[in-house]
Design a protein around this motif. Structure first.
Motif, PDB file in Angstrom:
ATOM      1  N   LYS A  40       0.799  -1.222   0.000  1.00 53.37           N
ATOM      2  CA  LYS A  40       0.000   0.000   0.000  1.00 53.37           C
ATOM      3  C   LYS A  40       0.833   1.275   0.000  1.00 53.37           C
ATOM      4  O   LYS A  40       0.329   2.330  -0.387  1.00 53.37           O
ATOM      5  CB  LYS A  40      -0.970  -0.016   1.178  1.00 53.37           C
ATOM      6  N   ASP A  41       2.065   1.207   0.419  1.00 53.99           N
ATOM      7  CA  ASP A  41       2.906   2.407   0.426  1.00 53.99           C
ATOM      8  C   ASP A  41       3.663   2.601  -0.875  1.00 53.99           C
ATOM      9  O   ASP A  41       4.302   3.650  -1.065  1.00 53.99           O
ATOM     10  CB  ASP A  41       3.904   2.340   1.590  1.00 53.99           C
ATOM     11  N   ARG A  42       3.603   1.606  -1.768  1.00 52.52           N
ATOM     12  CA  ARG A  42       4.393   1.676  -2.996  1.00 52.52           C
ATOM     13  C   ARG A  42       3.525   1.608  -4.253  1.00 52.52           C
ATOM     14  O   ARG A  42       3.934   2.101  -5.309  1.00 52.52           O
ATOM     15  CB  ARG A  42       5.403   0.515  -3.028  1.00 52.52           C
ATOM     16  N   PHE A  43       2.358   1.018  -4.137  1.00 47.95           N
ATOM     17  CA  PHE A  43       1.491   0.813  -5.302  1.00 47.95           C
ATOM     18  C   PHE A  43       0.247   1.696  -5.197  1.00 47.95           C
ATOM     19  O   PHE A  43      -0.265   1.929  -4.096  1.00 47.95           O
ATOM     20  CB  PHE A  43       1.052  -0.647  -5.395  1.00 47.95           C
ATOM     21  N   THR A  44      -0.238   2.135  -6.347  1.00 40.58           N
ATOM     22  CA  THR A  44      -1.468   2.932  -6.394  1.00 40.58           C
ATOM     23  C   THR A  44      -2.368   2.400  -7.488  1.00 40.58           C
ATOM     24  O   THR A  44      -1.957   2.310  -8.654  1.00 40.58           O
ATOM     25  CB  THR A  44      -1.163   4.410  -6.666  1.00 40.58           C
ATOM     26  N   ILE A  45      -3.605   2.073  -7.124  1.00 37.72           N
ATOM     27  CA  ILE A  45      -4.588   1.628  -8.100  1.00 37.72           C
ATOM     28  C   ILE A  45      -5.494   2.797  -8.449  1.00 37.72           C
ATOM     29  O   ILE A  45      -5.829   3.617  -7.584  1.00 37.72           O
ATOM     30  CB  ILE A  45      -5.401   0.421  -7.574  1.00 37.72           C
ATOM     31  N   SER A  46      -5.864   2.879  -9.701  1.00 38.99           N
ATOM     32  CA  SER A  46      -6.764   3.942 -10.137  1.00 38.99           C
ATOM     33  C   SER A  46      -7.585   3.425 -11.304  1.00 38.99           C
ATOM     34  O   SER A  46      -7.276   2.381 -11.881  1.00 38.99           O
ATOM     35  CB  SER A  46      -5.991   5.201 -10.547  1.00 38.99           C
ATOM     36  N   LYS A  47      -8.645   4.158 -11.638  1.00 40.82           N
ATOM     37  CA  LYS A  47      -9.477   3.747 -12.772  1.00 40.82           C
ATOM     38  C   LYS A  47      -9.798   4.951 -13.626  1.00 40.82           C
ATOM     39  O   LYS A  47      -9.749   6.091 -13.170  1.00 40.82           O
ATOM     40  CB  LYS A  47     -10.755   3.074 -12.273  1.00 40.82           C
ATOM     41  N   GLU A  48     -10.115   4.674 -14.852  1.00 39.43           N
ATOM     42  CA  GLU A  48     -10.458   5.740 -15.775  1.00 39.43           C
ATOM     43  C   GLU A  48     -11.968   5.942 -15.723  1.00 39.43           C
ATOM     44  O   GLU A  48     -12.740   5.009 -15.928  1.00 39.43           O
ATOM     45  CB  GLU A  48     -10.020   5.375 -17.195  1.00 39.43           C
ATOM     46  N   LYS A  49     -12.357   7.148 -15.460  1.00 35.36           N
ATOM     47  CA  LYS A  49     -13.769   7.466 -15.271  1.00 35.36           C
ATOM     48  C   LYS A  49     -14.566   7.164 -16.530  1.00 35.36           C
ATOM     49  O   LYS A  49     -14.176   7.536 -17.634  1.00 35.36           O
ATOM     50  CB  LYS A  49     -13.932   8.943 -14.899  1.00 35.36           C
ATOM     51  N   GLY A  50     -15.644   6.441 -16.352  1.00 34.17           N
ATOM     52  CA  GLY A  50     -16.520   6.153 -17.479  1.00 34.17           C
ATOM     53  C   GLY A  50     -16.080   5.004 -18.349  1.00 34.17           C
ATOM     54  O   GLY A  50     -16.758   4.653 -19.316  1.00 34.17           O
ATOM     55  N   LYS A  51     -14.935   4.410 -18.016  1.00 36.02           N
ATOM     56  CA  LYS A  51     -14.435   3.294 -18.803  1.00 36.02           C
ATOM     57  C   LYS A  51     -14.080   2.138 -17.880  1.00 36.02           C
ATOM     58  O   LYS A  51     -13.723   2.343 -16.737  1.00 36.02           O
ATOM     59  CB  LYS A  51     -13.201   3.708 -19.600  1.00 36.02           C
ATOM     60  N   ASN A  52     -14.165   0.941 -18.395  1.00 40.68           N
ATOM     61  CA  ASN A  52     -13.804  -0.231 -17.610  1.00 40.68           C
ATOM     62  C   ASN A  52     -12.311  -0.486 -17.741  1.00 40.68           C
ATOM     63  O   ASN A  52     -11.870  -1.506 -18.283  1.00 40.68           O
ATOM     64  CB  ASN A  52     -14.630  -1.433 -18.071  1.00 40.68           C
ATOM     65  N   THR A  53     -11.564   0.471 -17.247  1.00 43.54           N
ATOM     66  CA  THR A  53     -10.105   0.449 -17.336  1.00 43.54           C
ATOM     67  C   THR A  53      -9.528   0.743 -15.960  1.00 43.54           C
ATOM     68  O   THR A  53      -9.962   1.684 -15.296  1.00 43.54           O
ATOM     69  CB  THR A  53      -9.604   1.509 -18.335  1.00 43.54           C
ATOM     70  N   VAL A  54      -8.560  -0.057 -15.573  1.00 44.12           N
ATOM     71  CA  VAL A  54      -7.932   0.120 -14.270  1.00 44.12           C
ATOM     72  C   VAL A  54      -6.416   0.104 -14.443  1.00 44.12           C
ATOM     73  O   VAL A  54      -5.891  -0.563 -15.346  1.00 44.12           O
ATOM     74  CB  VAL A  54      -8.397  -0.982 -13.291  1.00 44.12           C
ATOM     75  N   TYR A  55      -5.747   0.866 -13.601  1.00 43.63           N
ATOM     76  CA  TYR A  55      -4.300   0.989 -13.666  1.00 43.63           C
ATOM     77  C   TYR A  55      -3.684   0.599 -12.323  1.00 43.63           C
ATOM     78  O   TYR A  55      -4.323   0.703 -11.279  1.00 43.63           O
ATOM     79  CB  TYR A  55      -3.886   2.420 -13.997  1.00 43.63           C
ATOM     80  N   LEU A  56      -2.442   0.195 -12.373  1.00 45.57           N
ATOM     81  CA  LEU A  56      -1.672  -0.060 -11.164  1.00 45.57           C
ATOM     82  C   LEU A  56      -0.298   0.579 -11.331  1.00 45.57           C
ATOM     83  O   LEU A  56       0.507   0.116 -12.140  1.00 45.57           O
ATOM     84  CB  LEU A  56      -1.525  -1.557 -10.884  1.00 45.57           C
ATOM     85  N   GLN A  57      -0.079   1.646 -10.602  1.00 43.15           N
ATOM     86  CA  GLN A  57       1.226   2.298 -10.604  1.00 43.15           C
ATOM     87  C   GLN A  57       2.070   1.654  -9.511  1.00 43.15           C
ATOM     88  O   GLN A  57       1.695   1.677  -8.338  1.00 43.15           O
ATOM     89  CB  GLN A  57       1.090   3.803 -10.338  1.00 43.15           C
ATOM     90  N   MET A  58       3.205   1.112  -9.904  1.00 41.77           N
ATOM     91  CA  MET A  58       4.060   0.408  -8.963  1.00 41.77           C
ATOM     92  C   MET A  58       5.405   1.133  -8.886  1.00 41.77           C
ATOM     93  O   MET A  58       6.110   1.246  -9.885  1.00 41.77           O
ATOM     94  CB  MET A  58       4.276  -1.041  -9.415  1.00 41.77           C
ATOM     95  N   ASN A  59       5.710   1.640  -7.712  1.00 41.68           N
ATOM     96  CA  ASN A  59       6.964   2.344  -7.474  1.00 41.68           C
ATOM     97  C   ASN A  59       7.804   1.575  -6.462  1.00 41.68           C
ATOM     98  O   ASN A  59       7.273   0.758  -5.706  1.00 41.68           O
ATOM     99  CB  ASN A  59       6.695   3.755  -6.955  1.00 41.68           C
TER     100      ASN A  59
END
Length: 114
Positions: free
Chosen positions: A63-82
């Motif tokens: 949880k301190d290194r990864f961030t999940i997000s989604k694109e509004k209005g679309k069935n798309t999800v991202y995972l930023q991994m640092n």
């Protein structure tokens, strides 16, 4: 319903990657999308999930290194991994859950070298 994950690859320890997952097909009501990972010989584990309302949940170790997000209005999800570590090496799978559906993508491989 199909899930197409991308963005995996080889990165050095301390580096970053951004995974993407696009869901397509006959999708009605989505409750949440998420990322899971699996190391060969081990059980698949939760990385992070995000609900349709934007609520997030993370595995404690990420949880301190990864961030999940989604694109509004679309069935798309991202995972930023640092701050990637060698122990983050795994096949990362995308999942979509909703009314009458629970689908997994084929995964994208992330390899972190030391």
């Amino acid at each position: 319903v199909q899930l197409q994950a991308s963005g995996g690859g080889l990165v050095q320890a301390g580096g970053s990657l951004r995974l993407s997952c696009v869901a397509s097909g006959s999708i009605s009501s989505v409750d949440q999308m998420g990322w899971y990972r699996q190391i060969p010989g081990k059980q698949r584990e939760l990385v992070a999930t995000i609900t349709s309302a934007g609520g997030t949940n993370y595995a404690d170790s990420m949880k301190d290194r990864f961030t999940i997000s989604k694109e509004k209005g679309k069935n798309t999800v991202y995972l930023q991994m640092n701050g990637l570590k060698p122990e983050d090496t795994a096949n990362y799978y995308c999942r979509i859950v909703g009314y009458g559906m629970d689908y997994w993508g084929k995964g994208t491989q992330v390899t972190v070298s030391s």
